[in-house]
Design an enzyme around this catalytic site. Structure first.
Site, short mmCIF file in Angstrom:
data_model
loop_
_atom_site.label_atom_id
_atom_site.label_comp_id
_atom_site.label_asym_id
_atom_site.label_seq_id
_atom_site.Cartn_x
_atom_site.Cartn_y
_atom_site.Cartn_z
CG ASP A 37 -2.07 0.97 1.09
OD1 ASP A 37 -1.79 2.17 0.93
OD2 ASP A 37 -3.23 0.55 1.15
CB THR A 104 -3.38 4.49 -8.97
OG1 THR A 104 -2.31 5.18 -8.32
CG2 THR A 104 -3.83 3.33 -8.10
CD GLU A 139 -19.24 4.27 -9.40
OE1 GLU A 139 -18.67 5.10 -10.13
OE2 GLU A 139 -19.51 4.49 -8.21
CE1 TYR A 162 -12.96 3.92 -8.70
CE2 TYR A 162 -15.33 3.92 -9.12
CZ TYR A 162 -14.21 3.33 -8.57
OH TYR A 162 -14.33 2.13 -7.89
CB SER A 165 -9.49 4.81 -14.35
OG SER A 165 -10.12 4.77 -13.08
CE LYS A 166 -11.65 -0.52 -9.92
NZ LYS A 166 -10.56 -1.05 -9.05
N PRO A 217 -24.84 17.40 3.05
CG PRO A 217 -22.67 17.21 2.19
CD PRO A 217 -23.45 17.14 3.47
NE ARG A 226 -24.21 5.62 -6.64
CZ ARG A 226 -24.79 6.31 -7.63
NH1 ARG A 226 -25.99 5.98 -8.07
NH2 ARG A 226 -24.15 7.32 -8.20
NE ARG A 295 -20.27 11.98 -7.33
CZ ARG A 295 -20.22 10.84 -6.64
NH1 ARG A 295 -20.72 9.73 -7.15
NH2 ARG A 295 -19.68 10.82 -5.44
CG HIS A 298 -25.09 11.94 -9.39
ND1 HIS A 298 -25.69 12.59 -8.35
CD2 HIS A 298 -24.73 10.73 -8.88
CE1 HIS A 298 -25.71 11.83 -7.28
NE2 HIS A 298 -25.14 10.68 -7.59
P1 NAD Z 1 -9.95 3.24 -0.61
O1 NAD Z 1 -9.80 4.53 -1.34
O2 NAD Z 1 -10.55 3.26 0.76
O3 NAD Z 1 -8.52 2.55 -0.48
C1 NAD Z 1 -7.60 2.49 -1.54
C2 NAD Z 1 -6.26 2.01 -0.97
O4 NAD Z 1 -5.35 1.88 -2.07
C3 NAD Z 1 -5.62 2.98 0.02
O5 NAD Z 1 -5.10 2.27 1.12
C4 NAD Z 1 -4.49 3.62 -0.78
O6 NAD Z 1 -3.39 4.03 0.03
C5 NAD Z 1 -4.11 2.48 -1.72
N1 NAD Z 1 -3.47 2.97 -2.95
C6 NAD Z 1 -3.92 3.95 -3.79
N2 NAD Z 1 -3.05 4.14 -4.80
C7 NAD Z 1 -2.05 3.22 -4.62
C8 NAD Z 1 -0.87 2.91 -5.35
N3 NAD Z 1 -0.54 3.57 -6.48
N4 NAD Z 1 -0.08 1.91 -4.89
C9 NAD Z 1 -0.40 1.24 -3.76
N5 NAD Z 1 -1.49 1.52 -3.01
C10 NAD Z 1 -2.31 2.50 -3.44
O7 NAD Z 1 -10.74 2.27 -1.57
P2 NAD Z 1 -11.88 1.18 -1.24
O8 NAD Z 1 -13.18 1.87 -1.14
O9 NAD Z 1 -11.39 0.32 -0.16
O10 NAD Z 1 -11.88 0.38 -2.63
C11 NAD Z 1 -10.96 -0.68 -2.84
C12 NAD Z 1 -11.17 -1.28 -4.22
O11 NAD Z 1 -12.49 -1.77 -4.34
C13 NAD Z 1 -10.99 -0.27 -5.37
O12 NAD Z 1 -10.34 -0.94 -6.43
C14 NAD Z 1 -12.41 0.10 -5.76
O13 NAD Z 1 -12.48 0.44 -7.12
C15 NAD Z 1 -13.14 -1.19 -5.48
N6 NAD Z 1 -14.55 -1.05 -5.12
C16 NAD Z 1 -14.94 -0.21 -4.10
C17 NAD Z 1 -16.28 -0.15 -3.73
C18 NAD Z 1 -16.74 0.75 -2.60
O14 NAD Z 1 -17.94 0.88 -2.41
N7 NAD Z 1 -15.87 1.35 -1.83
C19 NAD Z 1 -17.23 -0.92 -4.42
C20 NAD Z 1 -16.80 -1.75 -5.47
C21 NAD Z 1 -15.46 -1.81 -5.79
O1 DAU Z 2 -20.81 1.43 -6.85
C1 DAU Z 2 -19.54 1.15 -6.36
C2 DAU Z 2 -18.81 2.43 -6.09
O2 DAU Z 2 -19.39 3.00 -4.92
C3 DAU Z 2 -17.31 2.25 -5.92
O3 DAU Z 2 -16.76 1.77 -7.11
C4 DAU Z 2 -16.64 3.57 -5.52
O4 DAU Z 2 -15.27 3.35 -5.26
C5 DAU Z 2 -17.31 4.08 -4.27
O5 DAU Z 2 -16.77 5.33 -3.90
C6 DAU Z 2 -18.82 4.21 -4.47
O6 DAU Z 2 -19.10 5.25 -5.44
P1 DAU Z 2 -20.32 6.29 -5.24
O7 DAU Z 2 -20.03 7.49 -6.02
O8 DAU Z 2 -21.62 5.60 -5.43
O9 DAU Z 2 -20.16 6.56 -3.64
P2 DAU Z 2 -20.28 7.91 -2.79
O10 DAU Z 2 -20.28 7.50 -1.33
O11 DAU Z 2 -19.32 8.96 -3.20
O12 DAU Z 2 -21.74 8.43 -3.14
C7 DAU Z 2 -22.90 7.62 -2.93
C8 DAU Z 2 -24.08 8.40 -3.46
O13 DAU Z 2 -24.31 9.52 -2.60
C9 DAU Z 2 -23.88 8.98 -4.84
O14 DAU Z 2 -25.10 8.94 -5.56
C10 DAU Z 2 -23.49 10.44 -4.59
C11 DAU Z 2 -24.24 10.77 -3.31
N1 DAU Z 2 -23.56 11.72 -2.40
C12 DAU Z 2 -22.27 11.49 -2.07
C13 DAU Z 2 -21.61 12.34 -1.20
C14 DAU Z 2 -20.16 12.11 -0.84
C15 DAU Z 2 -24.28 12.79 -1.87
O15 DAU Z 2 -25.48 12.98 -2.16
N2 DAU Z 2 -23.63 13.62 -1.00
C16 DAU Z 2 -22.32 13.45 -0.65
O16 DAU Z 2 -21.78 14.28 0.13
#
Ligand code: NAD
Ligand code: DAU
Length: 357
Positions: A37, A104, A139, A162, A165-166, A217, A226, A295, A298
């Site tokens: 990490d 990344t 997404e 985002y 890129s994924k 917000p 979601r 957003r 969005h």
């Molecule tokens: P996060 O942002 O909480 O954590 C990302 C981690 O990756 C951090 O610890 C960061 O330091 C590390 N990182 C970033 N760039 C790096 C690099 N270049 N080299 C090494 N480490 C690096 O993310 P998360 O929410 O835990 O998501 C993790 C994975 O799951 C991501 O690939 C995301 O696309 C995927 N994902 C997330 C969600 C969600 O709801 N959070 C849902 C579906 C998929």
């Molecule tokens: O669907 C999976 C994804 O979920 C992951 O791939 C992403 O890494 C993760 O961040 C998440 O993306 P979202 O954009 O859906 O999550 P976020 O928590 O940013 O926002 C959830 C919803 O809430 C979205 O519709 C935007 C809205 N939102 C978000 C924030 C931060 C608000 O209305 N107000 C806010 O302040």
């Protein structure tokens, strides 16, 4: 040792990665976990307090784009399994600054795939049953209308930097399977929630603001949908994909918990009112809801069809949204210093800048 795995977890100090490392060191004791990490703003060593380095766990601070380091780890640790979480993960940040996402999420994934190919596909490689699990998101499929679900056959239609890129990294991973027969599996998961989520994401952000009587917000009309999954259910699904999944396959993972954002925000407010009392004014916390600028681009609705992983691998989420959200709020209440360390640090500037105009 039979069942032994040497598993490279990337991004293990982030939200899902840390929950996954915690699961492995308690539930998969014969696996050695190497956590690579970079400790970006989202990576936090406090997420892994209590996990000691030793025979079953090693932490390496470094960048997944660093080819030499990644290749060295494959050699040194005889890596046979990769679970690749490391990414820039926040959609809003990808809109204001996409460059890190390209680096990344795309170049980093490419670097890991190349290292795995070099290490596992060499003639003399004696590696047993290797597996490269690329953790991705729903997404990549774009945005749904009022009805329908994303299946593994839904064409990709990413709409933010985002998700684009994924989607690129998913395509690369899949191409490495088809071209080189690299043993790749991909998971596409819906929105996670639970302990250790960085408080820029909806649920922990609303928790923290609501607790302290700050505006909540809500983007646009608050009716975006979601599909929420408790993080531990996601982590358990990943273990099932490693143990029972098939190479070259994608698995959608979701909780069957579609909610409008406004409903999620209201649930968090109501739970907090019940647990810590109303605001000093006597008003409920939902009175803090503030509609803000939407957003850009969005996505309106995400919903996962998780039939494949449930029928082929027998995985089902264990937690209902009602149980999971209460557990989550209890965790954040019991770990307020974890949140405060973040919101009082560098993140403060980011948050204030977001609402400057
Ligand atoms: P996060 O942002 O909480 O954590 C990302 C981690 O990756 C951090 O610890 C960061 O330091 C590390 N990182 C970033 N760039 C790096 C690099 N270049 N080299 C090494 N480490 C690096 O993310 P998360 O929410 O835990 O998501 C993790 C994975 O799951 C991501 O690939 C995301 O696309 C995927 N994902 C997330 C969600 C969600 O709801 N959070 C849902 C579906 C998929
Ligand atoms: O669907 C999976 C994804 O979920 C992951 O791939 C992403 O890494 C993760 O961040 C998440 O993306 P979202 O954009 O859906 O999550 P976020 O928590 O940013 O926002 C959830 C919803 O809430 C979205 O519709 C935007 C809205 N939102 C978000 C924030 C931060 C608000 O209305 N107000 C806010 O302040």
């Amino acid at each position: 040792m039979k069942n032994r795995r040497n598993i490279l977890v990337t991004g293990g100090c982030g939200f899902i990665g840390a929950n996954f490392v915690r699961l492995l060191v308690t539930a998969c004791k014969t696996w050695r976990v190497i956590n690579l990490d970079k400790l970006t703003y989202a990576g936090n060593l406090n997420n892994l307090v209590g996990i000691e380095e030793g025979e079953s766990y090693r932490f390496v601070k470094g960048d997944i784009c660093d080819k030499e380091l990644v290749e060295q780890l494959f050699r040194e640790e005889n890596i046979d399994t990769v679970v690749h979480f490391a990414a820039e993960s926040h959609v809003d940040r990808s809109i204001t600054g996409p460059a890190d996402f390209i680096q990344t999420n795309i170049v980093g994934t490419f670097t890991l795939l190349e290292a795995a190919r070099k290490s596992w596909m060499a003639e003399e490689s004696g590696v047993n049953n290797p597996c490269f699990l690329h953790v991705s998101t729903d997404e990549v499929y774009g945005s749904l209308g009022e009805t329908g679900f994303f299946t593994e056959e839904t064409p990709f239609d990413p709409r933010s930097p985002y998700s684009a890129s994924k989607a690129s990294s998913d395509h690369l991973a899949s191409a490495y399977f088809h071209t080189y027969e690299l043993p790749v599996r991909i998971t596409n998961c819906s929105n996670n929630y639970g302990p250790y989520q960085f408080p820029e994401k909806l649920i922990p952000l609303i928790f923290n603001n609501a607790l302290h009587g700050k505006p909540l917000p809500v983007y646009g009309d608050g009716k975006n949908v979601r599909d929420w999954l408790f993080v531990q259910d996601h982590c358990e699904a990943i273990v099932e994909v490693i143990k029972k999944g098939s190479n070259g396959h994608c698995y959608n993972i979701g909780g069957n918990n579609e909610k409008q954002n406004l409903d999620v925000v209201t649930v968090v407010c109501d739970l907090l009112d019940g647990k810590v009392g109303l605001l000093e004014s006597g008003n409920p916390r939902s009175s803090l809801i503030t509609y803000v600028k939407d957003r850009l681009g969005h996505d309106r609705r995400y919903a996962i069809d998780a039939t494949k992983i449930s029928s082929k691998l027998g995985w089902q989420p264990k937690m209902t949204f009602e149980q999971g959200i209460e557990k989550t709020i209890d965790w954040y209440l019991a770990n307020q210093s974890w949140v405060e360390d973040i919101v009082n640090g560098a993140y403060q500037n980011y948050y204030e800048n977001m609402y400057k105009d």
